[in-house]
Structure formats: C-alpha cells, structure tokens
Scaffold this active site. Sequence first.
Site, PDB file in Angstrom:
ATOM      1  N   LYS A  30       0.859  -1.210   0.031  1.00 15.27           N
ATOM      2  CA  LYS A  30      -0.112  -0.058  -0.028  1.00 15.27           C
ATOM      3  C   LYS A  30       0.919   1.247   0.001  1.00 15.27           C
ATOM      4  CE  LYS A  30      -2.738   0.903   3.737  1.00 15.27           C
ATOM      5  NZ  LYS A  30      -2.620   2.338   4.248  1.00 15.27           N
ATOM      6  N   GLY A 108      -4.818   8.207   5.188  1.00 16.02           N
ATOM      7  CA  GLY A 108      -4.056   9.380   5.702  1.00 16.02           C
ATOM      8  C   GLY A 108      -2.894   9.474   4.834  1.00 16.02           C
ATOM      9  N   ARG A 136      -7.951  12.171  12.701  1.00 14.67           N
ATOM     10  CA  ARG A 136      -6.472  11.915  12.781  1.00 14.67           C
ATOM     11  C   ARG A 136      -5.840  13.292  12.791  1.00 14.67           C
ATOM     12  NH1 ARG A 136      -5.252   7.056   8.813  1.00 14.67           N
ATOM     13  NH2 ARG A 136      -3.448   7.225   9.816  1.00 14.67           N
ATOM     14  N   SER A 182       7.264   9.427  11.985  1.00 13.51           N
ATOM     15  CA  SER A 182       6.109   9.482  10.775  1.00 13.51           C
ATOM     16  C   SER A 182       6.621   9.523   9.571  1.00 13.51           C
ATOM     17  CB  SER A 182       5.187  10.437  11.064  1.00 13.51           C
ATOM     18  OG  SER A 182       4.058  10.565   9.937  1.00 13.51           O
ATOM     19  N   GLN A 184       4.811   9.571   6.868  1.00 17.63           N
ATOM     20  CA  GLN A 184       4.233  10.336   6.029  1.00 17.63           C
ATOM     21  C   GLN A 184       4.499  11.718   6.338  1.00 17.63           C
ATOM     22  OE1 GLN A 184      -0.059   9.568   7.455  1.00 17.63           O
ATOM     23  NE2 GLN A 184      -0.062   7.440   6.745  1.00 17.63           N
ATOM     24  N   ASP A 338       2.200  -0.538  11.911  1.00 14.02           N
ATOM     25  CA  ASP A 338       0.902  -1.235  11.459  1.00 14.02           C
ATOM     26  C   ASP A 338       0.921  -2.780  11.674  1.00 14.02           C
ATOM     27  OD1 ASP A 338       0.412   1.082  10.239  1.00 14.02           O
ATOM     28  OD2 ASP A 338       1.446   0.371   8.115  1.00 14.02           O
ATOM     29  N   LYS A 365      -4.543   5.900  14.594  1.00 14.10           N
ATOM     30  CA  LYS A 365      -4.752   5.287  13.237  1.00 14.10           C
ATOM     31  C   LYS A 365      -5.990   5.478  12.804  1.00 14.10           C
ATOM     32  CE  LYS A 365      -0.387   4.732  12.926  1.00 14.10           C
ATOM     33  NZ  LYS A 365       0.370   5.416  11.605  1.00 14.10           N
ATOM     34  N   ARG A 369      -6.384   2.135  17.915  1.00  9.02           N
ATOM     35  CA  ARG A 369      -6.201   0.439  17.875  1.00  9.02           C
ATOM     36  C   ARG A 369      -5.771   0.149  19.203  1.00  9.02           C
ATOM     37  NH1 ARG A 369      -2.867   0.595  11.765  1.00  9.02           N
ATOM     38  NH2 ARG A 369      -4.793   0.628  10.856  1.00  9.02           N
ATOM     39  N   ARG A 411      -7.047  -3.221   9.673  1.00  7.21           N
ATOM     40  CA  ARG A 411      -6.178  -3.949  10.550  1.00  7.21           C
ATOM     41  C   ARG A 411      -6.528  -4.772  11.889  1.00  7.21           C
ATOM     42  NH1 ARG A 411      -1.971  -3.265   6.992  1.00  7.21           N
ATOM     43  NH2 ARG A 411      -1.714  -1.292   6.317  1.00  7.21           N
TER      44      ARG A 411
HETATM   45  C1  S3P Z   1       2.769   4.825   6.075  1.00  5.02           C
HETATM   46  C2  S3P Z   1       3.082   5.446   7.206  1.00  5.02           C
HETATM   47  C3  S3P Z   1       2.546   4.900   8.492  1.00  5.02           C
HETATM   48  C4  S3P Z   1       1.811   3.787   8.528  1.00  5.02           C
HETATM   49  C5  S3P Z   1       0.635   4.035   7.302  1.00  5.02           C
HETATM   50  C6  S3P Z   1       1.333   4.156   5.969  1.00  5.02           C
HETATM   51  C7  S3P Z   1       3.227   5.786   4.797  1.00  5.02           C
HETATM   52  O1  S3P Z   1       1.754   6.010   9.120  1.00  5.02           O
HETATM   53  O2  S3P Z   1       1.175   3.478   9.770  1.00  5.02           O
HETATM   54  O3  S3P Z   1      -0.022   2.719   7.132  1.00  5.02           O
HETATM   55  O4  S3P Z   1       2.826   4.868   3.522  1.00  5.02           O
HETATM   56  O5  S3P Z   1       3.891   6.376   4.758  1.00  5.02           O
HETATM   57  P1  S3P Z   1       2.814   7.176  10.018  1.00  5.02           P
HETATM   58  O6  S3P Z   1       3.563   7.905   8.985  1.00  5.02           O
HETATM   59  O7  S3P Z   1       1.541   8.207  10.504  1.00  5.02           O
HETATM   60  O8  S3P Z   1       3.211   6.717  10.984  1.00  5.02           O
END
Ligand code: S3P
Length: 451
Positions: A30, A108, A136, A182, A184, A338, A365, A369, A411
């Site tokens: 993903k 997210g 979130r 993070s 992201q 995750d 999340k 969770r 999940r």
């Molecule tokens: C992800 C980073 C993680 C993860 C999410 C996917 C990504 O989140 O939990 O399922 O693709 O960069 P965070 O960056 O908020 O920890």
Amino acid sequence: MAALHETGSDVAVVGRAARLRGDLQLPGDKSISHRALLLAALAEGMSRIEGAGDGEDVRTTARLVGALGVAIEREPAADGRTVSYAVRSPGLAGLREPDDVLDCGNSGTSLRLLAGILAARPWSTVLTGDASLRRRPVARIVRPLRAMGADVHAREDDRLPPVTLAGRSPLRAIDWTTEVPSAQVKSSILLAGLGAEGRTAVAEIVATRDHTERMLRAHGVAVETVRDGSSGGVRVTIDGGQQVSAVDETVPGDVSAAAFWLVAAAIHPDAELRLDGVGLNPTRSAVLDLLARMGADVRVSPEADPTASGEPRGSVVARSSELRAVDVAPDEVAAAIDEIPVLCLAASQARGTTTFRGVGELRVKESDRVAGIAAGLAALGGRVEVDGDVLRVHGPTPLHGATVDALGDHRLAMTFAVAALAATDDTTIGGSSSTSISYPGFFDDLERVVS
Ligand code: S3P
C-alpha cells in the site's frame, strides 16, 4: 466452516480451521503503491506501475491524481490480486488546479503526502476525508508546510482535517525535526522540498520507512540520507527544483498484509503458509525480526533482484510455532507500527508477558487501535492490560469465539479473523468490510488456505 463473509455486508463469521496450508499472492504494498502513483504524477510523460495494491486507499490516490489533470488507466492483473496503472502526466508544473475538494476517504497517506505536493502549487485546495480520517492529526504537517511558506490551516486549532491550503511557488527550504516518527510527515516535507528554493532537511529521532527516498532516487532525484548509527535516527536532505523523471515501477507484495498470515501460521497448531514476492525493505520488516525473537518458525528467502526503486523482496514461509514473550521498545513499535495489532494476537499465544512500550501513535490510526485490540482480544479470551502508552499481553491464553468490533479498521478486522482460525467456536466480526481498504481479497485468501 472457516469463514462466511458476504460481499457487501459489514459482518464476517469466521470459525476454527482444522489446518492452514497454501501459497498466497499478496496485494501490492500500500505505501509503495501510493508513492508510485504520486511520483508518476510529478514526472512528465508515461509511467507504468505493475503489481499495485487495489485497496480503496490506493484507488483514492489514483482518483486524486486524476483530479490534478493526470491521465490514469487502471487494469486488473491476471493474478486477480494486483492492478497495473498507466499514468500519463504533464509533470509537476503542468498539474491542474482541482475543481473540487479533494476527498481522501480513509487514507492518511493520500492526505499527508498530497498536502506536501500541493503546498508548492499556487492554488487553493481543500483536503478532507471520511469520519475516521477527520479524527486523525494533521498539525504534524500543517506546521512544517506553514514554515515553508504555504498558507495552511486545519480544523480545531490546526489539529484535524479538513485542511485548507493556499500554496506558494517556490516554497522556502526548512530544516525540520519531526515530532513523532512518521514516514507520512517525512514524505510530505520531502515532496514539498522538491518545490522549495534551496536544501530542505528532515531529521527523525527514529528512522521510519524509506520508500519515498528510494523511489525519488529511482526517478532521478538526488536525496541524501545520513544515519546516526548510535541513536537509530536519520537526517534526509533534498534540493529543490530537481526534475522527476518518468520510470516504470513494480510494487512488491505488502509485508503488512503478509504479517496476518505469518501470525496465523505461527499460532495455529497445524499450519504452513508460503508467501511470494513480499517486500523486505529493512525499514519495513521489523515484524519479521520480532516474530523471530518470539521464536516463530518464519523462513525468509530473499530474491536476487530488487524492484526498480530498489525495494528488496523475497518469499517467506511460516509454520506452527511455540512462541515466547518479548519486550518491544518504542523504536521497534514505530518500525512495526501497522503490525502491532496482529503482534498483540501473537503475544496472546506466547509464554509470558509481552510488553509493547510507546504505543501512543496507535491511538490515532484508522481507529484507536489500543482500545480496539484490547477490547477485541479480551472478548476472544486474551489478557491485555493498557497502562498509559504501555500495552501488556499475558500468554498463552486459549482463544474462544466471540463477537468483536473491528471499529471499521482494516487491520483490526484481519487480526480478529486470524484469531478466529485458532479459536474454539465461531467469531463474529463487525466492521469486516474495512478489509477492502488494504486487502480486498483477504477473505477469499482465508478460504483458500483453510481446511
Ligand atoms: C505510512 C506510514 C505510517 C503507517 C501507514 C502508512 C506511509 O503512518 O502507519 O499505514 O505509507 O507512509 P505514519 O507515518 O503516520 O506513522
């Protein structure tokens, strides 16, 4: 009966499996699928993506990229598990101002990474999502993007989506240390950094998944990573104004999806499951190390060739195992963020008390969770204690069927389904349709390996 899951319904009933056997083809990763679509949108010309995940989150990113004026064609692959995309983009400078709010659904990653790209476009955009995503946190991206010169705001004192964004071109380069580990946030800043004047730096106290950095390099963008060997931290830098070239990508199988089958096999008394083409990026595969430390019989055979963006992959075989409790430190929780729900299930079948420290991020999340796994595992016969940001699971405890609530979280739904395979009596899982977020074929695969 192993599983009864009617397509279109939000409840699944899963019973004990006598045996688990089989080879599975996983959905495309993903995280990597999102990035492949986004980088294809930044590159002028045609990019082809093979093996992408076909969950709702990845489809969301494809739809949003389309709203920016990028031509996208999606074609299901013969394996029935992945899809191919042909992406023809005018490149970053040719993207079009979207004519509506960008609805990121449950995703997210779509919201936070796109915000980084859009911060450097001279338009006004609004990013929102479903009820879960609107709960979130986004202050973590609002602050750095604002420091770069974008006019960014969010609801409730900049904490929650919708996010409104008036971009600016060029942005100012920043040197930013992220507040929480993070990927992201790191990726959002790096993508904004592409549209900034000068060198942008992101420092992380705990290194997170590095798919964005690997893929940017594969697309011809220089990104420098300096690791601090002693602290586990990392500093990543990118110069603004670099061209992103079109590159064909192959997405490996999703190691986070693999984790459900690895735990299913490890906790079931008569199991052997084989997974091929699994992504083995060391910044993503902490779940394999943790399962090995718990004594799980998990064997990894790396393939010789990585993907175009340098993602290692291989096959993994998992068998019935005698598990023991482990202590999981905050940096390990971050690295397996995750997979913690399904690792809690593994811990419930391990001898001793497993401690997960620093689980606070799990509360923000797709659902809370910590609350969801504690309630669901307790209903199934597990013994779970929550003490602030520490989660303790005492094992082994026999599992019995129950009615559990996945809180609309993919999940949690898959964790409870895997628990049910090793439990006496049937388990009824509410919120089971959420599996389509990352693993649309999950219940078909479950039927396939159960006898
Ligand atoms: C992800 C980073 C993680 C993860 C999410 C996917 C990504 O989140 O939990 O399922 O693709 O960069 P965070 O960056 O908020 O920890």
